[in-house]
Enzyme design. Structure first.
Site, PDB file in Angstrom:
ATOM      1  N   SER A 254     111.948 -64.832   7.277  1.00 26.62           N
ATOM      2  CA  SER A 254     111.251 -66.001   7.526  1.00 26.62           C
ATOM      3  C   SER A 254     112.103 -67.236   6.752  1.00 26.62           C
ATOM      4  O   SER A 254     112.933 -66.767   5.933  1.00 26.62           O
ATOM      5  CB  SER A 254     109.896 -66.029   6.439  1.00 26.62           C
ATOM      6  OG  SER A 254     109.001 -65.029   7.335  1.00 26.62           O
TER       7      SER A 254
ATOM      8  N   GLU B  40     107.697 -51.380   9.353  1.00 18.42           N
ATOM      9  CA  GLU B  40     107.035 -52.114   8.232  1.00 18.42           C
ATOM     10  C   GLU B  40     105.612 -52.024   8.411  1.00 18.42           C
ATOM     11  O   GLU B  40     104.781 -51.762   7.697  1.00 18.42           O
ATOM     12  CB  GLU B  40     107.692 -53.507   8.182  1.00 18.42           C
ATOM     13  CG  GLU B  40     107.207 -54.284   6.961  1.00 18.42           C
ATOM     14  CD  GLU B  40     107.989 -55.668   6.784  1.00 18.42           C
ATOM     15  OE1 GLU B  40     107.206 -56.297   5.979  1.00 18.42           O
ATOM     16  OE2 GLU B  40     108.771 -56.119   7.794  1.00 18.42           O
TER      17      GLU B  40
END
Lengths: 371, 397
Positions: free
Chosen positions: B122, B237
């Site tokens: 991010s 994940e």
């Protein structure tokens, strides 16, 4: 109550699905719901033929001998198609009550005719206030020699106006008991009630010295057991109904074009649909789990049933209500089926206890489980 | 060991082999970091760390079911280290897409737990729209030069490498110009600053990257194919993350049974009908989510894919926000307070704020609803105005 193999259950569910797809289409529902009786005799006979009416009735009394798992599965189809029938009243509530009461003579006499559909029975459980506890019973039973006389009022009696047999829950000198009453006998006065859900039939029944015949031993437990079975059935109906409504709503969102795009491409609609998927899938999980726990006689079956009762009721109402909003104007018309589902959902949410009633009892179960 | 692996492994012979090995090697507990390191090295060397992996990379080529057998035996004695073929995000990503040289260098240390790792995905300008990243990696000879800023990075300060997505081509549409790297973190061009969260904690960092060097062999997948590598990594994940979130943090025990019931009893409001309704709603949501998860697993076993899998995160967000709301309702004015003397308030207030960890992190609820709407219900995608234009022409805030 027995249980079929998984394969038998799927085959049975499939035969019910095909029958209802064929004979309980929207046009059939609209036609039947406007008739006084509120059910189609031919379809009722066909349901009896494939074993759906006598689903939970013991084979020795002409039933399929199935249990909560099969019942829940069938009711998912019933809810999906808004079947108009006294199945819940006769095949579930009355048959379930008779079987939990375990009165051999009454069962041998009544269950075969309930199972083959020739006798429609129902249970008169509550009074004019419409609660579902012993204190809500407003009929009194008094001994008259070997016979019993009933006085008082029962209300919200499902399919009371078409029943050939009433199982009346009444307060007697030795507590709550169940009494067999012939609706055509003297001292029984039946008034059909106008229902918001046109696929349902309700009646108010007054008893003035009506003759009753005691079934089984006194006590609330058999009534509660029959109610729990009916709650599992209703949860299945709600889950099946919610899934069907979401299905046709998503289908519409893919084809309805506004501003040059399918409305389902807008997040305003898409996000509502995603939330409703969570609602309808959770309802399905809850209804099936309650059926599994009840079939297994699990210690937490009661908590599972209470959870299913409020979760499925709320989910069905929510899905139907939001579905109308998502459709827009078209679903505000009488000719669109969405309101039929909303009406059914609102009725289902009241029968045998509203969501807040079940939430309260769910918390009581949580308390009881951990001192 | 290689000879053993070549023989057909039956479930029973495998079970016996794991048991025998554990009996001979597992000390019962690990007392120090050195103990732990020694144990992990043993597990890796004996090929129990990643039993489902190919034998070429420290595995045994076992089926998933057999891998579960190994995991069960380890769990039975409380020994860590196996099942990393399911849970080790870093090693799995490297195995799937890394260069041979990087695998040779890092796979064994990663499995031994010797390499600190972090995620550099991010950016301040690329949250929900992750493909809008503007951190750049420019090829200079045998390495890349990286410049940009990353955020929401856990463990950045102790990390040796960061899994980095950076833009390597600005003249193609946004998804096609991204590449995936293992960026060395211990270098002057990488600066880590802790980020203070609304809960007052600092689990995350900002990472400022200025002319940092990344060797070309640390590129995973081909140049410009980083978006695909990222999907592989994200899938690992999510499969690890799916199982829930943090509870209260005060650590003061709440009594037996359902926590909200215990809390209401302690607060003297368990007989309040309104509170009871709200408790039922929250506990109901929790149970429904557990039932959905169980049904999803059963569906998966039967080979039917399930819509339910994708609903768990959305359900969990709602549960966490609702539980915090009801805890606050139960405490009333008590929720005005905080600190160690008021652990119930501390818990309610922490949960209120930390619920956003789940409803924003790992894809906001709104993005999650898009995914459910599009991938599960088949609703059409919203038009994306930046999808097919060169990235350098894409509008930014």
């Amino acid at each position: 109550m027995g249980t079929l193999t998984a394969q038998e259950r799927l085959a049975f569910q499939d035969s019910v699905r095909r029958l209802l797809a064929d004979r309980s289409a929207e046009a059939d529902v609209r036609r039947t719901m406007e008739t006084p009786s509120g059910y189609a005799a031919e379809l009722w006979a066909a349901l009896a033929d494939i074993g759906a009416v006598g689903l939970i009735v013991d084979p020795e009394h002409g039933g399929a001998g199935a249990g909560p798992l099969e019942l829940e599965a069938v009711m998912e189809e019933v809810g999906a198609t808004l079947l108009c029938s006294p199945l819940l009243s006769s095949g579930v509530l009355a048959a379930g009550l008779l079987q939990t009461l375990g009165d051999a003579e009454a069962n041998a006499r009544l269950l075969p005719r309930i199972a083959d559909g020739s006798l429609i029975a129902t249970a008169a459980l509550t009074g004019p206030k419409g609660g579902w506890r012993p204190k809500d019973v407003a009929v009194r039973a008094s001994a008259d020699g070997a016979a019993w006389r009933l006085d008082g009022e029962a209300s919200f009696v499902t399919h009371g106006q078409i029943a050939g047999l009433l199982l009346v829950v009444a307060e007697g000198p030795d507590g709550i008991g169940v009494f067999e009453v012939d609706p055509a006998s003297a001292g029984v006065s039946i008034t059909p009630l106008p229902t918001f859900d046109h696929t349902l039939r309700l009646a108010r029944i007054e008893f003035q010295g009506a003759a009753g015949r005691r079934i089984g031993a006194p006590g609330w437990a058999p009534v509660e057991a029959a109610l729990d079975l009916a709650r599992v059935a209703l949860a299945g109906e709600q889950a099946g109904g919610a899934r069907r409504v979401l299905e046709f709503t998503v289908g519409y969102a893919k084809t309805r074009i506004q501003f040059g795009r399918a409305i389902g491409s807008y997040q305003a609609i898409k996000h509502m649909a995603a939330d409703l998927l969570l609602e309808s899938e959770s309802a399905t999980s809850a209804a099936r789990h309650a059926a599994v726990q009840l079939a297994a006689g699990a210690p937490d079956a009661k908590a599972a049933i209470e959870l299913a009762a409020f979760a499925c009721a709320d989910a069905f109402v929510k899905v139907c209500a939001d579905a109308i909003q998502m459709h827009g104007g078209i679903a505000f018309t009488w000719n669109h089926p969405a309101h039929l589902y909303l009406r059914r959902a609102r009725a289902d949410a009241q029968l045998f206890g509203a969501p807040d009633f079940h939430r309260e009892r769910f918390v009581a179960e949580l308390e009881a489980a951990h001192g | 060991m290689a000879d053993d692996a070549a023989l057909p492994v039956t479930d029973e012979s495998l079970r016996q082999e794991v048991r025998a090995w554990l009996a001979a090697n597992w000390p019962g507990e690990l007392h120090s970091e050195a103990d732990r390191q020694g144990w992990m090295a043993k597990v890796v060397e004996a090929r129990w760390a990643v039993p489902r992996w190919p034998t070429e990379w420290l595995g045994r080529d076992l089926s998933d079911a057999q891998g579960r057998i190994v995991e069960r035996e380890f769990a039975a004695v409380g020994a860590p280290g196996t099942g990393q073929d399911r849970t080790n995000l870093w090693a799995n990503t490297l195995l799937a897409r890394g260069t041979h040289a990087l695998k040779e260098k890092l796979i064994a240390p990663l499995l031994r737990g010797e390499v600190g790792m972090c995620l550099l995905y991010s950016e301040p300008g690329a949250g929900s729209d992750l493909a809008g990243i503007r951190t750049r990696a420019d090829r200079k000879g045998d390495h890349f030069v990286v410049n940009g800023q990353k955020v929401w990075t856990s463990y950045a300060a102790s990390a040796d490498y960061g899994m980095l997505i950076a833009r390597t081509d600005w003249d193609v549409p946004k998804h096609r110009g991204i590449s995936f790297f293992f960026l060395p973190m211990k270098q002057p061009g990488v600066e880590v600053r802790p980020l203070r969260q609304i809960t007052g904690e600092s689990q995350f960092n900002e990472v400022f990257i200025t002319d940092a060097i990344c060797p070309a062999e640390n590129l995973l997948g081909e140049l410009g194919e980083g978006w695909g590598v990222l999907q592989t990594a994200l899938a690992y994940e999510r499969s690890v993350m799916g199982e829930g979130a943090r509870g209260p943090r005060s650590g003061v025990p709440e009594g037996e049974g359902e926590p909200l019931v215990a809390l209401a009893r302690e607060a003297g409001v368990l007989s309040d009908p309104l509170i009871r309704q709200e408790i039922a709603k929250v506990v109901g949501l929790k149970r429904l989510n557990a039932l959905n998860t169980a049904r999803a697993k059963a569906d998966l076993k039967q080979g039917t894919s399930s819509a339910l899998m994708s609903l768990g995160k959305l359900a969990m967000s709602r549960i966490l926000h609702e539980e915090a709301r009801v805890r606050t309702l139960i405490l009333g004015a008590g929720s005005l307070l905080e600190g160690p003397d008021f652990p119930r308030a501390e818990d309610a207030n922490f949960l209120t704020l930390n619920a956003y960890f789940t409803s924003i992190g790992g894809g906001t609820d709104q993005i999650q609803r898009n995914i459910i709407g599009e991938r599960v219900l088949g609703l059409p995608k919203e038009p994306e105005v930046d999808r097919d234009i060169p990235f350098r022409e894409v509008r930014t805030s």
